[in-house]
Design a protein around this motif. Structure first.
Motif, PDB file in Angstrom:
ATOM      1  N   GLN A  88       0.867  -1.174   0.000  1.00  0.00           N
ATOM      2  CA  GLN A  88       0.000   0.000   0.000  1.00  0.00           C
ATOM      3  C   GLN A  88       0.904   1.225   0.000  1.00  0.00           C
ATOM      4  O   GLN A  88       1.704   1.389   0.910  1.00  0.00           O
ATOM      5  CB  GLN A  88      -0.885   0.059   1.236  1.00  0.00           C
ATOM      6  N   ALA A  89       0.763   2.081  -0.978  1.00  0.00           N
ATOM      7  CA  ALA A  89       1.568   3.300  -1.042  1.00  0.00           C
ATOM      8  C   ALA A  89       0.635   4.496  -1.155  1.00  0.00           C
ATOM      9  O   ALA A  89      -0.391   4.427  -1.846  1.00  0.00           O
ATOM     10  CB  ALA A  89       2.520   3.261  -2.232  1.00  0.00           C
ATOM     11  N   GLY A  90       0.995   5.575  -0.446  1.00  0.00           N
ATOM     12  CA  GLY A  90       0.116   6.726  -0.504  1.00  0.00           C
ATOM     13  C   GLY A  90       0.628   7.898   0.293  1.00  0.00           C
ATOM     14  O   GLY A  90       1.798   7.960   0.690  1.00  0.00           O
ATOM     15  N   VAL A  91      -0.283   8.835   0.544  1.00  0.00           N
ATOM     16  CA  VAL A  91       0.043  10.048   1.285  1.00  0.00           C
ATOM     17  C   VAL A  91      -1.070  10.322   2.282  1.00  0.00           C
ATOM     18  O   VAL A  91      -2.255  10.159   1.985  1.00  0.00           O
ATOM     19  CB  VAL A  91       0.239  11.247   0.325  1.00  0.00           C
ATOM     20  N   ASP A  92      -0.689  10.704   3.501  1.00  0.00           N
ATOM     21  CA  ASP A  92      -1.603  11.148   4.541  1.00  0.00           C
ATOM     22  C   ASP A  92      -1.530  12.671   4.644  1.00  0.00           C
ATOM     23  O   ASP A  92      -0.425  13.235   4.718  1.00  0.00           O
ATOM     24  CB  ASP A  92      -1.221  10.542   5.896  1.00  0.00           C
ATOM     25  N   LEU A  93      -2.679  13.332   4.680  1.00  0.00           N
ATOM     26  CA  LEU A  93      -2.746  14.780   4.810  1.00  0.00           C
ATOM     27  C   LEU A  93      -3.565  15.138   6.040  1.00  0.00           C
ATOM     28  O   LEU A  93      -4.601  14.527   6.302  1.00  0.00           O
ATOM     29  CB  LEU A  93      -3.388  15.410   3.567  1.00  0.00           C
ATOM     30  N   ASN A  94      -3.095  16.128   6.794  1.00  0.00           N
ATOM     31  CA  ASN A  94      -3.851  16.633   7.939  1.00  0.00           C
ATOM     32  C   ASN A  94      -3.782  18.155   7.955  1.00  0.00           C
ATOM     33  O   ASN A  94      -2.728  18.733   7.713  1.00  0.00           O
ATOM     34  CB  ASN A  94      -3.300  16.071   9.252  1.00  0.00           C
ATOM     35  N   TYR A  95      -4.939  18.764   8.254  1.00  0.00           N
ATOM     36  CA  TYR A  95      -5.002  20.223   8.330  1.00  0.00           C
ATOM     37  C   TYR A  95      -5.918  20.630   9.471  1.00  0.00           C
ATOM     38  O   TYR A  95      -7.011  20.086   9.643  1.00  0.00           O
ATOM     39  CB  TYR A  95      -5.525  20.813   7.022  1.00  0.00           C
ATOM     40  N   LYS A  96      -5.460  21.569  10.275  1.00  0.00           N
ATOM     41  CA  LYS A  96      -6.279  22.242  11.274  1.00  0.00           C
ATOM     42  C   LYS A  96      -6.138  23.743  11.023  1.00  0.00           C
ATOM     43  O   LYS A  96      -5.020  24.247  10.854  1.00  0.00           O
ATOM     44  CB  LYS A  96      -5.815  21.912  12.698  1.00  0.00           C
ATOM     45  N   SER A  97      -7.243  24.444  11.001  1.00  0.00           N
ATOM     46  CA  SER A  97      -7.166  25.884  10.801  1.00  0.00           C
ATOM     47  C   SER A  97      -6.459  26.540  11.977  1.00  0.00           C
ATOM     48  O   SER A  97      -6.447  26.015  13.094  1.00  0.00           O
ATOM     49  CB  SER A  97      -8.572  26.463  10.621  1.00  0.00           C
ATOM     50  N   ALA A  98      -5.839  27.677  11.727  1.00  0.00           N
ATOM     51  CA  ALA A  98      -5.060  28.362  12.753  1.00  0.00           C
ATOM     52  C   ALA A  98      -5.952  28.786  13.916  1.00  0.00           C
ATOM     53  O   ALA A  98      -7.058  29.297  13.708  1.00  0.00           O
ATOM     54  CB  ALA A  98      -4.355  29.570  12.150  1.00  0.00           C
TER      55      ALA A  98
END
Length: 679
Positions: free
Chosen positions: A589-599
Motif C-alpha cells: 500500500q503506497a500513498g500520502v496522509d494529509l492533515n489540516y487544522k485551521s489556525a
C-alpha cells in the motif's frame, strides 16, 4: 525455517539497527500496531479451545490468526458473545505515533512522549472526582482495551518502529493457553525520543527528551460449564520527560546584510534549561508519572437470564515535577535584542528549586446483577449495580531547601446504576439506556440507538471537578476552590450511507456545557458561570476506484464562547493510497496522509501542574502536513516505510507550531516491522 531461528534473525536485525544502544527492554503501543484507537474488527463466534496439533496429516501448518482470538471485557460485561482475530491487514500500519493513531484528534508538543490533550471537547469518562493529571495517560495501557486471548498455540507479536528524528518504539507481546479454559499473557513496551531543539549537538549528554516503560500482565479463566468467568490484569507505566517550555526565536543575516528573525528555530535554545551537564547533582526541569493499576472482573451464572458480577480496581498514581535550576529559569533573558521573561510566574518561598509530588490512590468496587433473555431472534439485556469508590490524593511541595508542606484529600463515593438494552431480530439494531446516580452528588443519563443506517444518542451528566482543580498548593501556584458540579449535555447522530464503492458518514455532535472548568491565561483553575454550546458537523468518507482508495474525515466546529474553550474551526484528514501485489508475494500500500487544522490559539502547557491552559499570544497550526508512506506485507509480517513531514520547506515555509512554542517535527524517515508468530 523453525521459530527459534526466526527469532534469532529478528534479534540480529535489532542489533544492526542500533537497538542495543537505545532500548534496554521491550515495548508496545497499548492499543495495537498502528491503527486508530478503539475496537478492532469483530468476529462473532463461540469460544474456541486449545485442543489440536500444530501440523495436520498433510504437514500443513494450521496455526494462525483464526486459531488466535481474543475478546474484550466490555463485550463480556454486556453479554455479547464476540471473538476478534488479530489484525493482519496493512491499513494504517504506518501510523506509529499516538497522535496519528488518534486520527490526529489529540495535540502533543510535537515529539513522541510529550504531554497530550484532545483537540475537541470530550465527555468525562465516569461520575465522581478524578485526580486531574491526564497529560501522560494516553501512553499507558488502557483497562477497557486489554485483550483477553484464547489461543490454540503460543502467540507472540514483536514490533519495532524507528521513527524519524530519533523517535523509537519497541514492543513485545506474548500469550499462551495453559489449558483450554485458562490463558496467561503479558505485553512490554519501551519508547524514547530525543530533543529537536535546546541541545548542543549529537553528543549532548542531555539530548534524551522522553522515555517510557510500560507493562501489562493479563489472565482469563472460565469454568468447565462456562458459568464462571474471571478476568485479571495489572498495568504499570513509568513515564518521564525533560521539560523545555518551548523554543526561543533566533536571528540570521540576510542576503543584503540585514538581520532577519528565525521564527521556526529548530536548532534554537529552549526556554527551560537544566543549566549544566547531567553529571551535576542538581536536576533540571523534569516531569514524571508512575501508575500501577490492578483490575479484576468476574461473573457467575446463577440461572438462565441471571448473573452476578463484581469489578474491582486498585490504582496508584504518582505525578512529580522538579526543577533545581528554578532561579535560572525564572530570570529574564536577552535573546538577540529581545527580552524574554522568566518562564514561571511569581515564586513564593524558596527561589532556587521547586519540588511537587502528588500521589493518588483509589479502591473501587462494583457489585451487581445482569442477564439477557432471548425470544424469537430478539434479546433483552439488563444490569443493576452498586459502585463504591474510596480514594485519597496526597500532595507534598517544598517551601525551602529540604523543607516541605503537605495536604491531603480523602473521600468516599457511592453510586447506584442500571442499564437496559434491546436487540432487534435483525441482529444489526439495538437500543440501550443507562442511568447512574451519585449519592449526594451528580448523575448520568445515557441513551443510544444503533442500526444499519443510523447511530444516534444523548447523554446528560452532572459531575465533580477534578481534585487538582479544587485544590493545589506549591511555591508557584496556589488555589482552593469550592466549584459547583459541572454539567454536560451531549447529543449526536451519524448516518451510514453506502453506494457501491462509496461510503459516507455525515455526523453532528452538539454539546451544552455548564459550570465549565478550565485553566485561565495565568494557568490557574477557574470555573465559568452559565452555559455555552459547541456544535460540530462532520463527514467521514471512503471511495474505492479499482486499487485506488480515497478516505478521510472533515469537521467544522462553531461554539458560543471561544474565550474559555479553543478548538480549530476546520479539521481535515485525508488519505490517498494505491494497493498492488509485487512478485506474487509482496502486498504493498503506497500513498500520502494529509492533515489540516485551521489556525487557532491552542492551549499552552504548564509543566508545574501538568495542565494545558489558555493563551492569547500565538496561533498554531494553519498548515497542511503531508506524510508519504508505503505499507508492506509478506505472509503475516507487516512493515512500513515513511517520510514524515514530507512537504517541509515547500512554499518557503520551513515548519509550523503544533502548540505554543513547540514546533512540528522536521522531515524524517521512519521504518517499522510487526512480526506475528503463532507457534
Amino acid at each position: 525455517m523453525n521459530r527459534r531461528f526466526r527469532v534469532l534473525i529478528f534479534l540480529v536485525f535489532l542489533a544492526t539497527t542500533g537497538w542495543a544502544q537505545q532500548f534496554p527492554g521491550g515495548t508496545q503501543l497499548p492499543n495495537g500496531f498502528g491503527g486508530q484507537q478503539g475496537r478492532p474488527g469483530s468476529f462473532s463466534s463461540t469460544s474456541s479451545s486449545t485442543s489440536g496439533n500444530g501440523i495436520d496429516d498433510s504437514t500443513k501448518v494450521i496455526y494462525g490468526p483464526t486459531s488466535t482470538r481474543f475478546y474484550l471485557e466490555d463485550d463480556l460485561f454486556n453479554n455479547r458473545k464476540k471473538l476478534y482475530t488479530v489484525d493482519t491487514t496493512m491499513d494504517e500500519v504506518h501510523r506509529f505515533t499516538y497522535v496519528q493513531r488518534s486520527q490526529n484528534q489529540y495535540q502533543d508538543l510535537g515529539n513522541l512522549g510529550t504531554p497530550m490533550r484532545p483537540v475537541f471537547v470530550q465527555m468525562p469518562q465516569q461520575l465522581g472526582a478524578q485526580t486531574g493529571y491526564y497529560a501522560f495517560s494516553p501512553y499507558a495501557y488502557q483497562t477497557m482495551s486489554v485483550r483477553y486471548f484464547d489461543t490454540k498455540s503460543p502467540f507472540s507479536d514483536m514490533y519495532l518502529a524507528l521513527g524519524g528524528r530519533n523517535q523509537n518504539i519497541l514492543r513485545f507481546d506474548f500469550t499462551q493457553n495453559v489449558n483450554p479454559r485458562w490463558n496467561l499473557g503479558f505485553n512490554v513496551q519501551r519508547f524514547t525520543s530525543q530533543k529537536q531543539f535546546g541541545t548542543s549537538g549529537a553528543n549532548d549528554p542531555n539530548k534524551l527528551l522522553a522515555q517510557n516503560w510500560g507493562f501489562l500482565g493479563h489472565t482469563n479463566y472460565r469454568s468447565k460449564n462456562d458459568k464462571y468467568t474471571l478476568l485479571v490484569h495489572f498495568i504499570n507505566m513509568n513515564h518521564s520527560l525533560d521539560e523545555q517550555g518551548g523554543v526561543l526565536p533566533g536571528q540570521r543575516i540576510g542576503a543584503e546584510g540585514d538581520t532577519l528573525s528565525i521564527i521556526y528555530n529548530y536548532e534554537g535554545d529552549a526556554r527551560l534549561t537544566g543549566g549544566g551537564p547531567a553529571s551535576l547533582p542538581r536536576k533540571g526541569p523534569n516531569g514524571r508519572e508512575i501508575r500501577n493499576d490492578w483490575h479484576v472482573y468476574h461473573q457467575y451464572v446463577l440461572d438462565q437470564g441471571i448473573q452476578v458480577f463484581h469489578r474491582l480496581d486498585y490504582r496508584r498514581q504518582k505525578n512529580f515535577y522538579q526543577d533545581d535550576t528554578l532561579r535560572l529559569n525564572q530570570s529574564t533573558r536577552d535573546v538577540f535584542g529581545q527580552t524574554v521573561p522568566g518562564f514561571y510566574p511569581a515564586i513564593v518561598g524558596d527561589s532556587s528549586s521547586i519540588f511537587q509530588d502528588a500521589r493518588f490512590r483509589l479502591v473501587e468496587n462494583m457489585f451487581g446483577l445482569k442477564g439477557i433473555y432471548q425470544r424469537k431472534g430478539s434479546a433483552f439485556n439488563y444490569r443493576a449495580y452498586l459502585r463504591n469508590r474510596i480514594y485519597g490524593q496526597y500532595t507534598r511541595y517544598n517551601i525551602a531547601r529540604n523543607r516541605y508542606n503537605e495536604y491531603e484529600t480523602r473521600r468516599t463515593e457511592t453510586f447506584l446504576g442500571g442499564w437496559l438494552g434491546y436487540y432487534l431480530p435483525d441482529s444489526l439494531s439495538r437500543i440501550t439506556a443507562e442511568a447512574e446516580y451519585q449519592v449526594g452528588g451528580g448523575f448520568r443519563l445515557q441513551g443510544q440507538l444503533e442500526s444499519k443506517f443510523l447511530t444516534a444518542g444523548y447523554t446528560a451528566m452532572l459531575t465533580d471537578p477534578t481534585l487538582l482543580q479544587e485544590r493545589y498548593q506549591s511555591a508557584i501556584f496556589s488555589w482552593r476552590n469550592n466549584f459547583r458540579l459541572r454539567g454536560y449535555n451531549y447529543a449526536y447522530g451519524r448516518l451510514n450511507l453506502k453506494y457501491r464503492k462509496l461510503q459516507l458518514q455525515p455526523s453532528i455532535d452538539y454539546y451544552l456545557l455548564s459550570n465549565y472548568t478550565y485553566f485561565d491565561t495565568a494557568a490557574i483553575a477557574q470555573q465559568a458561570t452559565g452555559s455555552f454550546s459547541v456544535l460540530r458537523t462532520g463527514l467521514n468518507y471512503s471511495l474505492g476506484v479499482g486499487k485506488l482508495l480515497l478516505s478521510g474525515q472533515a469537521y467544522y466546529t462553531v461554539q458560543s464562547r471561544t474565550d474559555i474553550l479553543r478548538s480549530p474551526p476546520v479539521f481535515l484528514n485525508s488519505r490517498i493510497q494505491y494497493e498492488f501485489l509485487y512478485a506474487k508475494v509482496l502486498y504493498i500500500q503506497a500513498g500520502v496522509d494529509l492533515n489540516y487544522k485551521s489556525a487557532y490559539y491552542a492551549d499552552a502547557y504548564m509543566p508545574v501542574t501538568q495542565q494545558f491552559y489558555l493563551q492569547n499570544q500565538q496561533k498554531v497550526e494553519g498548515y497542511v502536513l503531508a506524510d508519504l508512506f508505503a505499507n508492506l506485507r509478506v505472509n503475516r509480517t507487516r512493515l512500513f516505510v515513511k517520510l514524515t513531514h514530507a512537504n517541509q520547506g515547500l512554499f518557503q515555509r520551513p515548519g509550523y507550531f503544533v502548540a505554543p512554542g513547540f514546533l512540528q517535527m522536521r522531515r524524517g524517515f521512519a521504518f517499522g516491522v510487526d512480526w506475528y508468530l503463532f507457534d
